[in-house]
Design an enzyme around this catalytic site. Structure first.
Site, PDB file in Angstrom:
ATOM      1  N   HIS A 275       0.995  -1.148  -0.153  1.00  0.00           N
ATOM      2  CA  HIS A 275      -0.082   0.002   0.032  1.00  0.00           C
ATOM      3  C   HIS A 275       0.799   1.188  -0.116  1.00  0.00           C
ATOM      4  O   HIS A 275       1.838   1.208   0.594  1.00  0.00           O
ATOM      5  CB  HIS A 275      -0.809   0.003   1.388  1.00  0.00           C
ATOM      6  CG  HIS A 275      -2.020   0.899   1.064  1.00  0.00           C
ATOM      7  ND1 HIS A 275      -2.004   2.322   1.523  1.00  0.00           N
ATOM      8  CD2 HIS A 275      -3.161   0.741   0.448  1.00  0.00           C
ATOM      9  CE1 HIS A 275      -3.199   2.770   1.293  1.00  0.00           C
ATOM     10  NE2 HIS A 275      -4.280   1.862   0.654  1.00  0.00           N
ATOM     11  N   ASP A 326      -7.920  -5.326  -0.288  1.00  0.00           N
ATOM     12  CA  ASP A 326      -8.445  -6.189  -1.386  1.00  0.00           C
ATOM     13  C   ASP A 326      -7.927  -7.621  -1.096  1.00  0.00           C
ATOM     14  O   ASP A 326      -8.678  -8.613  -1.576  1.00  0.00           O
ATOM     15  CB  ASP A 326      -7.690  -5.987  -2.663  1.00  0.00           C
ATOM     16  CG  ASP A 326      -8.486  -4.608  -3.114  1.00  0.00           C
ATOM     17  OD1 ASP A 326      -9.533  -4.213  -2.972  1.00  0.00           O
ATOM     18  OD2 ASP A 326      -7.430  -3.590  -3.410  1.00  0.00           O
TER      19      ASP A 326
HETATM   20  N1  CMC Z   1       3.965  -7.846  -4.392  1.00  0.00           N
HETATM   21  C1  CMC Z   1       5.316  -8.007  -4.443  1.00  0.00           C
HETATM   22  N2  CMC Z   1       5.979  -6.661  -4.258  1.00  0.00           N
HETATM   23  C2  CMC Z   1       5.414  -5.572  -3.976  1.00  0.00           C
HETATM   24  C3  CMC Z   1       4.302  -5.430  -4.081  1.00  0.00           C
HETATM   25  C4  CMC Z   1       3.307  -6.567  -4.201  1.00  0.00           C
HETATM   26  N3  CMC Z   1       1.981  -6.681  -4.162  1.00  0.00           N
HETATM   27  N4  CMC Z   1       3.687  -4.201  -3.522  1.00  0.00           N
HETATM   28  C5  CMC Z   1       4.836  -3.654  -3.479  1.00  0.00           C
HETATM   29  N5  CMC Z   1       5.842  -4.406  -3.726  1.00  0.00           N
HETATM   30  C6  CMC Z   1       7.104  -4.110  -3.741  1.00  0.00           C
HETATM   31  C7  CMC Z   1       7.707  -3.527  -5.152  1.00  0.00           C
HETATM   32  O1  CMC Z   1       7.983  -4.320  -6.047  1.00  0.00           O
HETATM   33  C8  CMC Z   1       8.811  -2.280  -4.656  1.00  0.00           C
HETATM   34  O2  CMC Z   1       9.811  -3.316  -4.394  1.00  0.00           O
HETATM   35  P1  CMC Z   1      11.526  -2.607  -5.137  1.00  0.00           P
HETATM   36  O3  CMC Z   1      11.510  -1.245  -4.425  1.00  0.00           O
HETATM   37  O4  CMC Z   1      12.344  -3.749  -4.660  1.00  0.00           O
HETATM   38  O5  CMC Z   1      11.150  -2.319  -6.632  1.00  0.00           O
HETATM   39  C9  CMC Z   1       8.395  -1.706  -3.226  1.00  0.00           C
HETATM   40  O6  CMC Z   1       7.594  -2.990  -2.662  1.00  0.00           O
HETATM   41  C10 CMC Z   1       7.317  -0.618  -3.525  1.00  0.00           C
HETATM   42  O7  CMC Z   1       6.431  -1.010  -4.520  1.00  0.00           O
HETATM   43  P2  CMC Z   1       6.012   0.152  -5.363  1.00  0.00           P
HETATM   44  O8  CMC Z   1       4.787  -0.415  -6.597  1.00  0.00           O
HETATM   45  O9  CMC Z   1       6.520   1.237  -5.843  1.00  0.00           O
HETATM   46  O10 CMC Z   1       4.774   0.945  -4.373  1.00  0.00           O
HETATM   47  P3  CMC Z   1       3.650   1.973  -4.591  1.00  0.00           P
HETATM   48  O11 CMC Z   1       3.525   2.729  -3.174  1.00  0.00           O
HETATM   49  O12 CMC Z   1       4.061   2.591  -5.883  1.00  0.00           O
HETATM   50  O13 CMC Z   1       2.291   1.056  -4.949  1.00  0.00           O
HETATM   51  C11 CMC Z   1       0.715  -0.517  -4.755  1.00  0.00           C
HETATM   52  C12 CMC Z   1       1.501   0.482  -4.093  1.00  0.00           C
HETATM   53  C13 CMC Z   1      -0.579  -0.948  -3.826  1.00  0.00           C
HETATM   54  C14 CMC Z   1       0.345  -0.149  -6.175  1.00  0.00           C
HETATM   55  C15 CMC Z   1       1.561  -1.720  -4.780  1.00  0.00           C
HETATM   56  O14 CMC Z   1       1.734  -2.150  -3.482  1.00  0.00           O
HETATM   57  C16 CMC Z   1       0.842  -2.829  -5.533  1.00  0.00           C
HETATM   58  O15 CMC Z   1       1.059  -3.041  -6.921  1.00  0.00           O
HETATM   59  N6  CMC Z   1       0.338  -3.856  -4.766  1.00  0.00           N
HETATM   60  C17 CMC Z   1      -0.588  -4.872  -5.652  1.00  0.00           C
HETATM   61  C18 CMC Z   1      -1.999  -4.235  -6.029  1.00  0.00           C
HETATM   62  C19 CMC Z   1      -2.839  -4.243  -4.996  1.00  0.00           C
HETATM   63  O16 CMC Z   1      -2.898  -5.023  -4.246  1.00  0.00           O
HETATM   64  N7  CMC Z   1      -3.479  -2.944  -4.980  1.00  0.00           N
HETATM   65  C20 CMC Z   1      -4.573  -2.543  -4.164  1.00  0.00           C
HETATM   66  C21 CMC Z   1      -4.056  -1.479  -3.277  1.00  0.00           C
HETATM   67  S1  CMC Z   1      -4.890  -1.131  -1.847  1.00  0.00           S
HETATM   68  C22 CMC Z   1      -6.553  -0.963  -2.059  1.00  0.00           C
HETATM   69  C23 CMC Z   1      -7.049  -0.275  -3.394  1.00  0.00           C
HETATM   70  O17 CMC Z   1      -6.728   0.745  -3.770  1.00  0.00           O
HETATM   71  O18 CMC Z   1      -7.818  -1.058  -3.972  1.00  0.00           O
END
Ligand code: CMC
Length: 389
Positions: A275, A326
């Site tokens: 998140h 989720d």
């Molecule tokens: N699985 C594996 N690695 C992850 C995940 C995940 N679900 N989420 C974050 N990471 C890792 C990512 O690979 C990155 O690692 P590194 O720094 O080594 O490259 C680090 O954590 C930071 O991730 P980010 O994607 O840059 O973080 P963000 O703040 O831009 O994105 C997020 C947040 C929610 C988009 C992301 O955690 C994600 O893609 N999660 C999976 C999709 C998901 O479950 N979305 C629902 C969000 S919450 C409720 C909603 O809005 O519906």
């Protein structure tokens, strides 16, 4: 050098870009507060745990639209208004019936909500005096759209909305063609409460951005639905269920730990984890986790909960990443018999309350939302005639 006259912003020298607007505070709001470090969520003064224990979804709608809880009379009046607005205009029903079986539910919902503008006699005029009624009308109609589409694509008769009962009860009734039990209604109602509002998430930011141009509330909600649909936002719940179904396809003894590690090794994201704001367990997730555990036992799908916990523990030990809202909502919806591709629509059914609350807040103190971008391309290139390129 091109300096912005108002801000002194220099497009050629801007020192830092906040990718994804991370950490940028764009508005003040009374709608919700999130403490991502400790995992606290507050809607207009009330902790999500207090609301989960005591409120109904309709009370939460009132809270998000008025910044206070309703008294008994006000709640009754809101319930009546929501009930009276449930029916869909005939062009919207005709559209739903005309959609292909393979249509994406969120795409159908997006189009149907957009069509509602045409049948609103005010034509979605940008007028503060109209916003509350428009918010009520859209909130009341979204469940009807979702249920009508699901029945229509399955070749079943569309079930007309009831003229009584809660949003949760009526939705499950329209979806299944029979009245839900108390437990199913309560589960659905709690899910609606937990998903209603969440600060400056991508879809709410979208809703406010559209509002700020003084476009109409239907455009704002339609755009927000488009933003919510993506798998990095609301689309994640469907993606989570698809992951659990992948495991199910391997049989009851599927190894969710190895499965998760293999995905991580391939640098794949595990849906339902991570998140932007929470760096700990999402407080909504705790309620959903409890429901998921209880329901998976009740419905004889204990392996779903076991796999979920194996994934959770693996994500914690391998990446120190916690589940978001989720993750457990997927198995909860599955346990009450809802088809996975509808999960994001159900998120919409709830988040409409937050979007419209923010719409009204934005409109009351509006300024056009217009950030800047750092231009990193070339400038003043010589023109080359097409035949010479
Ligand atoms: N699985 C594996 N690695 C992850 C995940 C995940 N679900 N989420 C974050 N990471 C890792 C990512 O690979 C990155 O690692 P590194 O720094 O080594 O490259 C680090 O954590 C930071 O991730 P980010 O994607 O840059 O973080 P963000 O703040 O831009 O994105 C997020 C947040 C929610 C988009 C992301 O955690 C994600 O893609 N999660 C999976 C999709 C998901 O479950 N979305 C629902 C969000 S919450 C409720 C909603 O809005 O519906």
């Amino acid at each position: 050098m091109s300096k912005d006259l108002h801000t002194g912003f220099d497009e050629t020298q801007y020192p830092h870009i906040n990718q994804g607007l991370a950490g940028i505070v764009a508005f003040s709001t009374t709608k919700s507060f999130i403490d991502g470090a400790v995992g606290e969520l507050i809607y207009a003064g009330y902790n999500i745990d207090t609301l989960a224990e005591n409120a109904t979804f309709e009370e939460v709608c009132f809270l998000l639209w008025n910044d206070r809880l309703p008294n008994a009379e006000e709640l009754e009046s809101l319930n009546k208004s929501l009930i009276s607005e449930r029916e869909l205009p005939s062009p919207v029903i005709d559209y739903i019936k005309s959609t292909d079986k393979s249509a994406e539910p969120m795409a159908v919902l997006r189009t149907a909500v957009s069509m509602l503008a045409d049948t609103d006699p005010t034509k979605g005029k940008f007028d503060e005096a109209l916003f509350m009624d428009q918010a009520i009308s859209i909130t009341a109609k979204i469940p009807t759209i979702i249920a009508a589409f699901d029945r229509s694509r399955k070749g079943k008769d569309i079930v007309a909305p009831l003229s009584s009962g809660s949003t949760a009860f009526n939705f499950l009734y329209m979806l299944n063609g029979e009245e839900p039990g108390t437990q199913a209604e309560k589960t659905m109602d709690l899910c609606l409460i937990l998903h209603a509002e969440h600060g400056m998430n991508a879809s709410t930011f979208t809703a406010r951005t559209v509002c700020a141009t003084m476009s109409d509330i239907y455009s704002s909600v339609t755009a927000a639905i488009g933003a919510l649909k993506g798998p990095l936002h609301g689309g994640a719940n469907t993606a989570v269920m698809n992951t659990l179904l992948e495991l199910e396809a391997e049989g009851k003894d599927a190894d969710a730990v190895a499965f998760t590690k293999a995905k991580l090794a391939k640098k794949e994201k595990i849906m339902g984890f991570g998140h932007r704001v929470y760096k700990t367990f999402d407080p909504r997730g705790r309620h959903l986790q409890k429901m998921s555990e209880a329901l998976s036992k009740e419905t004889g799908h204990e392996e779903l909960y076991k796999w979920s916990m194996d994934m959770l523990n693996t994500m914690k030990s391998e990446k120190n990443i916690d589940p978001n809202v989720d993750f457990f909502s997927a198995s909860v919806y599955y346990s009450i018999g809802i088809q996975p591709d509808l999960y994001t629509c159900i998120f919409t059914m709830s988040r409409i309350s937050g979007w419209t609350g923010h719409f009204m807040e934005q409109a009351a103190n509006n300024r056009l939302i217009r950030p800047r971008a750092l231009y990193v391309g070339e400038k003043n290139l010589p023109w080359t005639p097409v035949e010479e390129r």
